[in-house]
Design an enzyme around this catalytic site. Structure first.
Site, PDB file in Angstrom:
ATOM      1  N   GLU A 222     -23.418  18.090  -2.199  1.00 19.37           N
ATOM      2  CA  GLU A 222     -22.102  17.728  -2.837  1.00 19.37           C
ATOM      3  C   GLU A 222     -21.363  19.310  -2.980  1.00 19.37           C
ATOM      4  O   GLU A 222     -21.635  19.632  -4.038  1.00 19.37           O
ATOM      5  CB  GLU A 222     -22.265  16.820  -3.704  1.00 19.37           C
ATOM      6  CG  GLU A 222     -23.061  15.501  -3.569  1.00 19.37           C
ATOM      7  CD  GLU A 222     -22.229  14.549  -2.636  1.00 19.37           C
ATOM      8  OE1 GLU A 222     -21.071  14.691  -2.551  1.00 19.37           O
ATOM      9  OE2 GLU A 222     -23.077  13.618  -2.092  1.00 19.37           O
ATOM     10  N   CYS A 256     -14.369  19.427  -8.752  1.00 19.78           N
ATOM     11  CA  CYS A 256     -14.371  19.608  -7.460  1.00 19.78           C
ATOM     12  C   CYS A 256     -13.437  18.840  -6.465  1.00 19.78           C
ATOM     13  O   CYS A 256     -13.145  19.449  -5.497  1.00 19.78           O
ATOM     14  CB  CYS A 256     -16.033  19.281  -7.053  1.00 19.78           C
ATOM     15  SG  CYS A 256     -16.211  17.462  -7.205  1.00 19.78           S
TER      16      CYS A 256
HETATM   17  P1  NAD Z   1     -23.096  25.722 -11.313  1.00 21.57           P
HETATM   18  O1  NAD Z   1     -23.181  27.127 -11.691  1.00 21.57           O
HETATM   19  O2  NAD Z   1     -23.391  24.549 -12.330  1.00 21.57           O
HETATM   20  O3  NAD Z   1     -24.342  25.728 -10.123  1.00 21.57           O
HETATM   21  C1  NAD Z   1     -24.834  24.404  -9.558  1.00 21.57           C
HETATM   22  C2  NAD Z   1     -26.335  24.179  -9.507  1.00 21.57           C
HETATM   23  O4  NAD Z   1     -26.926  25.115  -8.644  1.00 21.57           O
HETATM   24  C3  NAD Z   1     -26.898  24.580 -11.127  1.00 21.57           C
HETATM   25  O5  NAD Z   1     -27.833  23.651 -11.165  1.00 21.57           O
HETATM   26  C4  NAD Z   1     -27.630  26.041 -10.723  1.00 21.57           C
HETATM   27  O6  NAD Z   1     -28.718  26.403 -11.755  1.00 21.57           O
HETATM   28  C5  NAD Z   1     -27.843  25.899  -9.231  1.00 21.57           C
HETATM   29  N1  NAD Z   1     -28.054  27.398  -8.670  1.00 21.57           N
HETATM   30  C6  NAD Z   1     -27.403  28.454  -9.005  1.00 21.57           C
HETATM   31  N2  NAD Z   1     -27.935  29.258  -8.164  1.00 21.57           N
HETATM   32  C7  NAD Z   1     -29.029  28.978  -7.481  1.00 21.57           C
HETATM   33  C8  NAD Z   1     -30.002  29.260  -6.284  1.00 21.57           C
HETATM   34  N3  NAD Z   1     -29.796  30.605  -6.205  1.00 21.57           N
HETATM   35  N4  NAD Z   1     -30.755  28.423  -6.089  1.00 21.57           N
HETATM   36  C9  NAD Z   1     -30.710  27.251  -6.450  1.00 21.57           C
HETATM   37  N5  NAD Z   1     -30.055  26.593  -7.329  1.00 21.57           N
HETATM   38  C10 NAD Z   1     -29.178  27.484  -7.618  1.00 21.57           C
HETATM   39  O7  NAD Z   1     -21.961  25.059 -10.583  1.00 21.57           O
HETATM   40  P2  NAD Z   1     -21.112  25.821  -9.356  1.00 21.57           P
HETATM   41  O8  NAD Z   1     -21.984  26.080  -8.383  1.00 21.57           O
HETATM   42  O9  NAD Z   1     -20.404  27.033  -9.866  1.00 21.57           O
HETATM   43  O10 NAD Z   1     -20.413  24.808  -9.428  1.00 21.57           O
HETATM   44  C11 NAD Z   1     -19.020  24.876  -9.294  1.00 21.57           C
HETATM   45  C12 NAD Z   1     -18.765  24.350  -7.476  1.00 21.57           C
HETATM   46  O11 NAD Z   1     -19.380  22.908  -7.527  1.00 21.57           O
HETATM   47  C13 NAD Z   1     -17.547  24.332  -7.193  1.00 21.57           C
HETATM   48  O12 NAD Z   1     -17.368  24.798  -5.665  1.00 21.57           O
HETATM   49  C14 NAD Z   1     -17.109  22.646  -7.070  1.00 21.57           C
HETATM   50  O13 NAD Z   1     -16.434  22.375  -6.189  1.00 21.57           O
HETATM   51  C15 NAD Z   1     -18.374  22.341  -6.723  1.00 21.57           C
HETATM   52  N6  NAD Z   1     -18.621  20.839  -6.982  1.00 21.57           N
HETATM   53  C16 NAD Z   1     -18.842  19.918  -6.058  1.00 21.57           C
HETATM   54  C17 NAD Z   1     -19.092  18.550  -6.499  1.00 21.57           C
HETATM   55  C18 NAD Z   1     -19.232  17.477  -5.676  1.00 21.57           C
HETATM   56  O14 NAD Z   1     -19.449  16.403  -5.953  1.00 21.57           O
HETATM   57  N7  NAD Z   1     -18.877  17.736  -4.272  1.00 21.57           N
HETATM   58  C19 NAD Z   1     -19.230  18.217  -7.948  1.00 21.57           C
HETATM   59  C20 NAD Z   1     -19.031  19.312  -8.982  1.00 21.57           C
HETATM   60  C21 NAD Z   1     -18.884  20.479  -8.340  1.00 21.57           C
END
Ligand code: NAD
Length: 467
Positions: A222, A256
């Site tokens: 997602e 998102c």
């Molecule tokens: P975040 O920083 O919360 O990271 C998401 C998850 O990824 C966390 O649990 C984090 O620990 C994990 N993570 C980070 N680095 C990692 C690695 N190297 N290996 C494995 N896991 C790792 O959130 P984010 O990624 O900054 O979230 C923002 C993005 O998420 C935006 O692009 C947003 O559009 C997208 N998003 C999508 C949805 C959806 O439902 N499609 C919902 C919310 C956010």
């Protein structure tokens, strides 16, 4: 506000043992009976209810979320989902007979059993820390899987709240949290899973998909998207302004699925800007900063990223623009830009920034949107029926709301997910059960059919071929 202890990370070297334990529980068949799953879901429901104040306080602490928003899109959201899933689970989990079978196949009783995928990993994101973690977990429990939940370390208070709720209410031999950042996530990805369900950015989504491919582990991703809103010539400017402003001030724009930018018919631009101003004043009579309803940016890193995007933009700020790093406050900010290459359109802002790019012709707007991202998470056309259909027919996206910002995501029975690089797989409602289930096709051949089936055995004589 309840004092929320500092989040303790799970020692990375304990992770293999945790996963082995959950896998053993899965193979013990404990999580298979539907009654067990229902009981766990009900306990989760009451665990969340008993800790409502903790969840509200945690979301306030992590993101400055108002209690109203936390009830609307975190607590109430997952509580509703649990009620809905509990009401449907027996029906979903029941065997399905194969449709349209020939008379001669009926004795085989062909059917589909709904089997849990196994031991699964759910990785949540920070912006809706409860919804995006507990939501998929509900599906995993409903399907009969065992699960590790890895909440986002960037919303540590909510991560703590979920750990407490899960420990107090769920069977911890089947469902547990692992807390941490990149090292702990990497240790998790080194384990063998039966499914990884990830919510977050495209960059980490790609890391996860590559790692999962090494062991052919299925993934649901997602991800983010650069979602366009397109305000066409016959759109109602007041309605578009109110709805699109709301979609960008909710959770301080850290959504998102909200629009990343607005393409607006040049003839509507002045009215839209005037109505954005009116809506802003109506929503925040004392300013956004003083409003208890307006959230904050999650941390200094994200704040700096948004500030840099605004600095790099060649656009003109029409509304908002004030900020305070100490408070992580960024006012909803409307910027008129003159190119789709502007940083505010070319990047996903994931914050309360509303770039407006005027266009002269709807087809030109559609071409711009498709060039910026040809498979975003959402598309939001505003206009009359002909205009909105034209946009929908000529674009692709995970979902769409016509004459609204991301409202399709609020329907609990509509599957939610992306397409192409905005994600793969979907969940919510029935889809949450399906995404953690395997549809296992089964037949059972009765002994009395042997004379009828004898034809399949060699030697394939000429007579058999004729028969
Ligand atoms: P975040 O920083 O919360 O990271 C998401 C998850 O990824 C966390 O649990 C984090 O620990 C994990 N993570 C980070 N680095 C990692 C690695 N190297 N290996 C494995 N896991 C790792 O959130 P984010 O990624 O900054 O979230 C923002 C993005 O998420 C935006 O692009 C947003 O559009 C997208 N998003 C999508 C949805 C959806 O439902 N499609 C919902 C919310 C956010």
């Amino acid at each position: 506000m309840e004092k929320i202890p500092e989040l303790q990370y799970t020692p990375a070297d304990s992770i293999p043992g945790i996963v082995d334990g959950l896998r053993a529980t899965f193979h013990s068949q404990k999580t298979r009976p539907v009654e067990f799953r229902l009981k766990q879901l009900r306990k989760l429901y009451w665990g969340l209810k008993d800790n409502e104040q903790l969840v509200v306080d945690a979301c306030k602490k992590d993101l400055g979320k108002s209690g109203f928003e936390t009830y609307l899109t975190e607590l109430g959201w997952v509580l509703n989902d649990i009620v809905f899933v509990c009401g449907k689970l027996e029906e979903w989990a029941a065997d399905e007979s194969a449709p349209d079978i020939a008379l001669m196949n009926k004795p085989l009783a062909p059917k589909i059993r709904k089997e849990p995928l196994g031991c699964v990993l759910v990785i949540g994101a920070y912006n809706f820390p409860i919804q995006l973690s507990i939501g998929p977990l509900i599906g995993a429990i409903a399907a009969g899987c065992t699960a590790v939940l890895k909440p986002s370390e960037n919303a540590p208070a909510a991560a703590y709240a979920m750990e407490k709720i899960m420990q107090e209410s769920l069977d911890t031999t089947a469902y547990t949290t692992v807390q941490g950042g990149v090292p702990e996530s990497t240790a998790l990805l080194d384990q063998k899973w039966d499914k990884i369900f990830y919510t977050g950015g495209v960059g980490v989504g790609t890391i996860i998909a590559k790692k999962a491919a090494e062991t052919l582990t299925p993934v649901t991703l997602e991800l983010g998207g650069k979602n366009p809103a397109i305000v066409a010539r016959h759109a109602d400017p007041r309605l578009a302004a109110r709805r699109l402003l709301w979609a960008k001030l909710h959770n301080a724009g850290q959504v998102c699925v909200s629009q990343n930018y607005i393409l607006v018919d040049a003839a509507v631009l002045p009215a839209l800007v005037a109505e954005l101003r009116n809506a802003f004043d109506e929503f925040f009579p004392d300013g956004a900063r003083n409003s208890p309803d307006y959230g904050r940016i999650v941390n200094a890193r994200q704040f700096q990223r948004l500030k840099r995007m605004l600095d790099e933009s060649a656009g003109k700020i029409l509304l908002g623009g004030t900020m305070d790093e100490d408070e992580l406050f960024l006012e909803p900010t409307v910027v008129q830009v003159d190119s789709p290459q502007d940083s505010l359109i070319a990047e996903e802002s994931f914050g309360p920034i509303i770039p407006l790019l005027p266009f002269d012709d709807l087809d030109e707007a559609i071409r711009i949107a498709n060039r910026v991202h040809d498979t975003p998470l959402g598309v939001y056309p505003f206009g009359n029926a002909q205009e909105t259909s034209r946009v929908l027919d000529r674009t692709r996206s995970g979902g769409a709301s016509i004459n609204d910002g991301f409202f399709h995501a609020s329907i609990p029975t509509l599957a939610f997910g992306g397409v192409g690089s905005s994600g793969q797989g979907a969940y919510r409602g029935r889809a949450s059960f399906d995404v953690f289930s395997h549809r296992r096709s089964v037949t059972s051949t009765p002994a009395w059919m042997e004379p009828l089936l004898g034809v399949r055995y060699p030697p394939y004589t000429a007579r058999k071929a004729r028969d």
